[in-house]
Scaffold this motif. Structure first.
Motif, short mmCIF file in Angstrom:
data_model
loop_
_atom_site.label_atom_id
_atom_site.label_comp_id
_atom_site.label_asym_id
_atom_site.label_seq_id
_atom_site.Cartn_x
_atom_site.Cartn_y
_atom_site.Cartn_z
N GLY A 98 5.60 -10.85 44.29
CA GLY A 98 6.56 -10.09 45.10
C GLY A 98 7.88 -9.79 44.40
N ILE A 99 7.86 -9.77 43.08
CA ILE A 99 9.10 -9.44 42.37
C ILE A 99 9.21 -7.92 42.24
N ASP A 100 10.35 -7.38 42.64
CA ASP A 100 10.57 -5.94 42.49
C ASP A 100 11.09 -5.73 41.07
N LEU A 101 10.12 -5.58 40.18
CA LEU A 101 10.44 -5.53 38.75
C LEU A 101 11.26 -4.29 38.38
N ALA A 102 11.08 -3.19 39.11
CA ALA A 102 11.87 -1.99 38.82
C ALA A 102 13.36 -2.32 38.98
N ARG A 103 13.67 -3.21 39.91
CA ARG A 103 15.07 -3.61 40.10
C ARG A 103 15.56 -4.50 38.97
N VAL A 104 14.65 -5.33 38.45
CA VAL A 104 15.03 -6.18 37.32
C VAL A 104 15.33 -5.29 36.10
N MET A 105 14.49 -4.28 35.90
CA MET A 105 14.71 -3.34 34.79
C MET A 105 16.07 -2.66 34.95
N GLU A 106 16.38 -2.29 36.19
CA GLU A 106 17.67 -1.63 36.44
C GLU A 106 18.82 -2.58 36.09
N ALA A 107 18.66 -3.85 36.45
CA ALA A 107 19.72 -4.83 36.16
C ALA A 107 19.94 -4.94 34.66
N VAL A 108 18.84 -5.00 33.89
CA VAL A 108 18.97 -5.13 32.44
C VAL A 108 19.63 -3.87 31.86
N ARG A 109 19.23 -2.70 32.39
CA ARG A 109 19.88 -1.45 31.95
C ARG A 109 21.38 -1.48 32.25
N GLN A 110 21.68 -1.89 33.47
CA GLN A 110 23.09 -1.88 33.89
C GLN A 110 23.95 -2.79 33.02
N LEU A 111 23.39 -3.91 32.58
CA LEU A 111 24.15 -4.84 31.75
C LEU A 111 24.63 -4.15 30.47
N THR A 112 23.86 -3.19 29.97
CA THR A 112 24.28 -2.43 28.78
C THR A 112 25.17 -1.26 29.19
N LEU A 113 24.71 -0.50 30.18
CA LEU A 113 25.46 0.71 30.57
C LEU A 113 26.88 0.39 31.01
N ARG A 114 27.03 -0.78 31.62
CA ARG A 114 28.37 -1.14 32.10
C ARG A 114 29.32 -1.52 30.97
N LYS A 115 28.76 -1.56 29.77
CA LYS A 115 29.65 -1.77 28.60
C LYS A 115 29.92 -0.42 27.93
N ASN A 116 29.68 0.64 28.67
CA ASN A 116 29.90 2.00 28.16
C ASN A 116 29.01 2.37 26.98
N GLU A 117 27.83 1.80 26.95
CA GLU A 117 26.91 2.17 25.87
C GLU A 117 25.83 3.06 26.46
N ASN A 118 25.57 4.20 25.81
CA ASN A 118 24.55 5.12 26.28
C ASN A 118 23.23 4.91 25.54
N PHE A 119 22.14 5.20 26.23
CA PHE A 119 20.85 5.22 25.52
C PHE A 119 20.55 6.62 25.00
N ILE A 120 20.93 7.63 25.75
CA ILE A 120 20.81 9.00 25.22
C ILE A 120 22.21 9.63 25.20
#
Ligand code: SF4
Ligand code: SF4
Lengths: 134, 280
Positions: free
Chosen positions: A85-107
């Motif tokens: 019952g883990i909403d893994l899409a949300r975990v992925m979002e959290a990991v993304r956010q940890l980078t994005l919130r440091k002002n780093e872009n992937f594209i």
């Protein structure tokens, strides 16, 4: 290979993921259903199951070196199939956010060609910028 | 019957073929389509981070527009808009704390608590028009056209906003039967085309899209019906099965002028296939 995990930062990382995603990744039993269901996993250096394992162990630096969350398409296939019952899409979002919130872009939108922008449907641009840029 | 309609940004530009064919078909089915005034982009994806409320303001504002313009239902067509609006609506209905924060943040707007029902056009066609009525209005049934009903990632997931339960594809299959076509059961119906990753990982999208198309082809489909402009874009690059918006098939079956479907905006030769089969 032996890895030393400092207890304090592991807990801190785990709590951060929980706060951002609302998910308890310690529930993961490493069954691999997520990786087998993921339409993007062949292009991930580290499959969703392995990414969760790194997160469980608090190995945030190693997790950030992986491209898992940057290849994830937020399709929720893993989320609806996880037997724990883990909403893994949300975990992925959290990991993304940890980078994005440091002002780093992937594209970098400024590097897109005029042709690409003209051809893309608007939802691709809005969604892509939302998920892959800070 | 009057209906409130939320188009979203892609239907006004890149997917004008989706909007025009849908609106013309609804009118032919006796509906008066009222576009919501002053709508804004819904944000295309629902924000998944717990603390990210600011990105929920956009879809909630759209729902407020519907409520203040006297609607209790809003029909939307694009799968991504549907998913984003339906999830934002559910949050406003069920999460008291977040509802309160958002309502207080938007103090210039009326309060909102999920009063509007968000409907996907397919659900609307089945429940408010009915397949029998659709059948009655069909002038040129798409007899023997084998079409794969494609849902992608946003019409069924997460389950609480799905237009039908996971693994069941009766809604779009029922629609295809109503317009005389043959729905083709295929394993790719709910697989994701790679979505917005077309910007970040085009190769992964190509592989994901290729798999969907090849399962449809193996199952014997000549065409695939979609409701999402991003799916159309990603899947359309694969040439083996022609991608249509389900509304274009509806417009053809209702005998509407081919111009409303603006096939020139589809990837591939969508109009050609229908012409060859004498459906246009
Ligand atoms: S499906 Fe769930 S329990 Fe299984 S490996 Fe993935 S996250 Fe862990
Ligand atoms: S949400 Fe992401 S990780 Fe999960 S199946 Fe979809 S693409 Fe893979």
């Amino acid at each position: 290979m032996s890895v030393i995990i400092p207890k304090k930062s592991a807990d801190e990382f785990f709590e951060k993921i929980k706060e951002l995603s609302g998910q308890d990744i310690k529930l993961c039993m490493q069954c691999g259903t997520c990786s087998a269901s993921c339409p993007m996993s062949e292009h991930m250096k580290c499959t969703p199951r392995k990414a969760i394992h790194l997160a469980q162990l608090g190995m945030d630096e190693m997790l950030h070196e992986q491209n898992t969350c940057w290849v994830c398409a937020s399709c929720h296939t893993c989320s609806v199939r996880c037997p724990r019952g883990i909403d893994l899409a949300r975990v992925m979002e959290a990991v993304r956010q940890l980078t994005l919130r440091k002002n780093e872009n992937f594209i970098e939108p400024s590097k897109m060609t005029a042709e690409e922008i003209k051809n893309c449907p608007q939802i691709a641009l809005v969604a892509g910028f939302r998920k892959l840029t800070s | 019957m009057k209906i409130k309609y939320y188009p979203g940004c892609t239907l006004k530009y890149k997917a004008k073929n989706l909007e025009d064919s849908a609106v013309a078909s609804l009118e032919a089915l006796g509906c008066e389509v009222e576009e919501i005034e002053r709508w804004n982009c819904c944000g295309a994806v629902y924000s998944l981070a717990e603390d990210d409320l600011i990105h929920k303001v956009a879809p909630v504002r759209d729902l407020i527009r519907v409520k203040e313009q006297g609607g209790d239902k809003v029909v939307t067509i694009c799968s991504m808009c549907y998913n984003t609006l339906a999830r934002a609506n559910l949050m406003m209905k069920e999460d008291e704390e977040k509802r309160d924060t958002i309502n207080r943040f938007m103090d210039e707007e009326i309060d909102y608590a999920g009063e509007v029902e968000v409907l996907h056009l397919l659900t609307f066609l089945r429940d408010e028009i009915g397949w029998d009525k659709v059948k009655e209005k069909v002038k040129k049934p798409l007899t023997d056209l084998k079409v794969a009903p494609y849902y992608g990632c946003t019409l069924q997931r997460p389950e609480e906003v799905g237009i039908e339960p996971l693994g069941s594809f009766e809604l779009m299959s029922g629609f295809l039967e109503a317009i005389g076509a043959i729905p083709v059961d295929f394993p790719g119906a709910a697989m994701c085309c790679g979505s917005y990753q077309v910007l970040g990982n085009a190769e992964a999208v190509q592989d994901a899209a290729g798999k969907i198309i090849s399962t449809a082809q193996t199952a014997g489909a000549e065409a695939l019906a979609a409701s999402c402009p991003l799916c159309e874009y990603n899947l359309g690059k694969e040439q083996d099965v022609q991608i249509f918006y389900f509304t274009q098939l509806l417009a053809a079956a209702l005998g509407l002028d081919a111009e409303v479907s603006r096939f020139e905006l589809n990837t591939g030769n969508a109009g050609e296939l229908l012409k060859r089969k004498n459906f246009l």
